[in-house]
Write a protein that holds these residues in place. Structure first.
Motif, PDB file in Angstrom:
ATOM      1  N   PRO A 187     -21.481 -25.450 -21.051  1.00 18.37           N
ATOM      2  CA  PRO A 187     -21.491 -26.717 -20.301  1.00 18.37           C
ATOM      3  C   PRO A 187     -21.072 -26.478 -18.845  1.00 18.37           C
ATOM      4  CG  PRO A 187     -20.287 -26.949 -22.376  1.00 18.37           C
ATOM      5  CD  PRO A 187     -20.609 -25.492 -22.210  1.00 18.37           C
ATOM      6  N   VAL A 188     -21.612 -27.277 -17.967  1.00 17.67           N
ATOM      7  CA  VAL A 188     -21.344 -27.140 -16.539  1.00 17.67           C
ATOM      8  C   VAL A 188     -19.843 -27.164 -16.262  1.00 17.67           C
ATOM      9  CG1 VAL A 188     -21.617 -28.270 -14.289  1.00 17.67           C
ATOM     10  CG2 VAL A 188     -23.575 -28.069 -15.826  1.00 17.67           C
ATOM     11  N   GLU A 189     -19.120 -28.074 -16.916  1.00 17.62           N
ATOM     12  CA  GLU A 189     -17.679 -28.195 -16.680  1.00 17.62           C
ATOM     13  C   GLU A 189     -16.953 -26.894 -17.006  1.00 17.62           C
ATOM     14  OE1 GLU A 189     -19.347 -30.282 -18.804  1.00 17.62           O
ATOM     15  OE2 GLU A 189     -19.580 -32.000 -17.486  1.00 17.62           O
ATOM     16  N   GLU A 190     -17.344 -26.245 -18.112  1.00 14.83           N
ATOM     17  CA  GLU A 190     -16.704 -24.993 -18.512  1.00 14.83           C
ATOM     18  C   GLU A 190     -16.980 -23.884 -17.490  1.00 14.83           C
ATOM     19  OE1 GLU A 190     -17.019 -21.582 -21.985  1.00 14.83           O
ATOM     20  OE2 GLU A 190     -17.787 -23.581 -22.428  1.00 14.83           O
ATOM     21  N   ALA A 191     -18.227 -23.752 -17.083  1.00 14.24           N
ATOM     22  CA  ALA A 191     -18.582 -22.716 -16.104  1.00 14.24           C
ATOM     23  C   ALA A 191     -17.882 -22.962 -14.771  1.00 14.24           C
ATOM     24  CB  ALA A 191     -20.092 -22.660 -15.913  1.00 14.24           C
ATOM     25  N   LEU A 192     -17.812 -24.215 -14.343  1.00 14.61           N
ATOM     26  CA  LEU A 192     -17.157 -24.528 -13.074  1.00 14.61           C
ATOM     27  C   LEU A 192     -15.653 -24.308 -13.153  1.00 14.61           C
ATOM     28  CD1 LEU A 192     -19.127 -27.681 -11.850  1.00 14.61           C
ATOM     29  CD2 LEU A 192     -19.393 -25.284 -11.160  1.00 14.61           C
ATOM     30  N   GLU A 193     -15.061 -24.581 -14.312  1.00 15.92           N
ATOM     31  CA  GLU A 193     -13.622 -24.322 -14.489  1.00 15.92           C
ATOM     32  C   GLU A 193     -13.336 -22.826 -14.421  1.00 15.92           C
ATOM     33  OE1 GLU A 193      -9.732 -25.167 -14.648  1.00 15.92           O
ATOM     34  OE2 GLU A 193     -11.316 -26.653 -14.489  1.00 15.92           O
TER      35      GLU A 193
END
Length: 161
Positions: free
Chosen positions: A41-47
């Motif tokens: 998920p985008v949120e995981e990669a960005l984190e």
């Protein structure tokens, strides 16, 4: 990685992740296939990208202080400076927003993961270079000790009855 509160500057984070933990996350990010349709998920990669950026800045700041004391003409010093130059470029990129495509978010995290790996390698090389004496220093020490040996023998002979 511990999420960073917006009102607290990164330098004041009370928890700096351990190198082993960060390198495990690096491995996780690099395990995503380059052509995979199954990105996180985008949120995981960005984190992860945010965490790699924070950690990378800490390591880069520490390395810049350490390499200031290394001769600029040494191979280790040149490699370290090249890596720090790249780090200064990548670690100042604007963060991606939540509306970015999963592939783009994953690629950003992977690129920062590779940078963290490179910074880690440089830190290892600098540590090895500081522990290992340079050949010319070793030769100098051997020359000094062999030059002292005869006078030490004479000194011992004078003290003997």
């Amino acid at each position: 990685m511990v999420p960073h509160e917006a009102h607290e500057p990164p330098i004041l984070d009370s928890v700096v992740p351990e190198r082993v933990d960060v390198l495990a996350l690096v491995g996780r990010a690099l395990s995503w296939g380059p052509t995979s349709a199954d990105f996180p998920p985008v949120e995981e990669a960005l984190e992860l990208a945010k965490g790699f950026t924070t950690y990378g800045r800490i390591v880069a700041d520490d390395l810049s202080i350490v390499i200031a004391g290394i001769p600029s003409d040494s191979p280790v010093g040149r490699r370290a400076q090249a890596t720090l130059d790249e780090a200064s470029r990548r670690l100042t990129l604007e963060p991606l927003g939540l509306t970015v495509a999963p592939r783009s978010a994953a690629h950003r995290a992977q690129n920062l993961a590779r940078l963290v790996q490179a910074l880690s390698r440089v830190a290892d090389h600098i540590g090895e270079a500081q522990v290992r004496p340079r050949p010319e220093v070793t030769r100098h020490r051997e020359a000094v000790s062999s030059a002292r040996a005869p006078s030490a023998e004479r000194s011992a002979a004078r003290r003997s009855p």
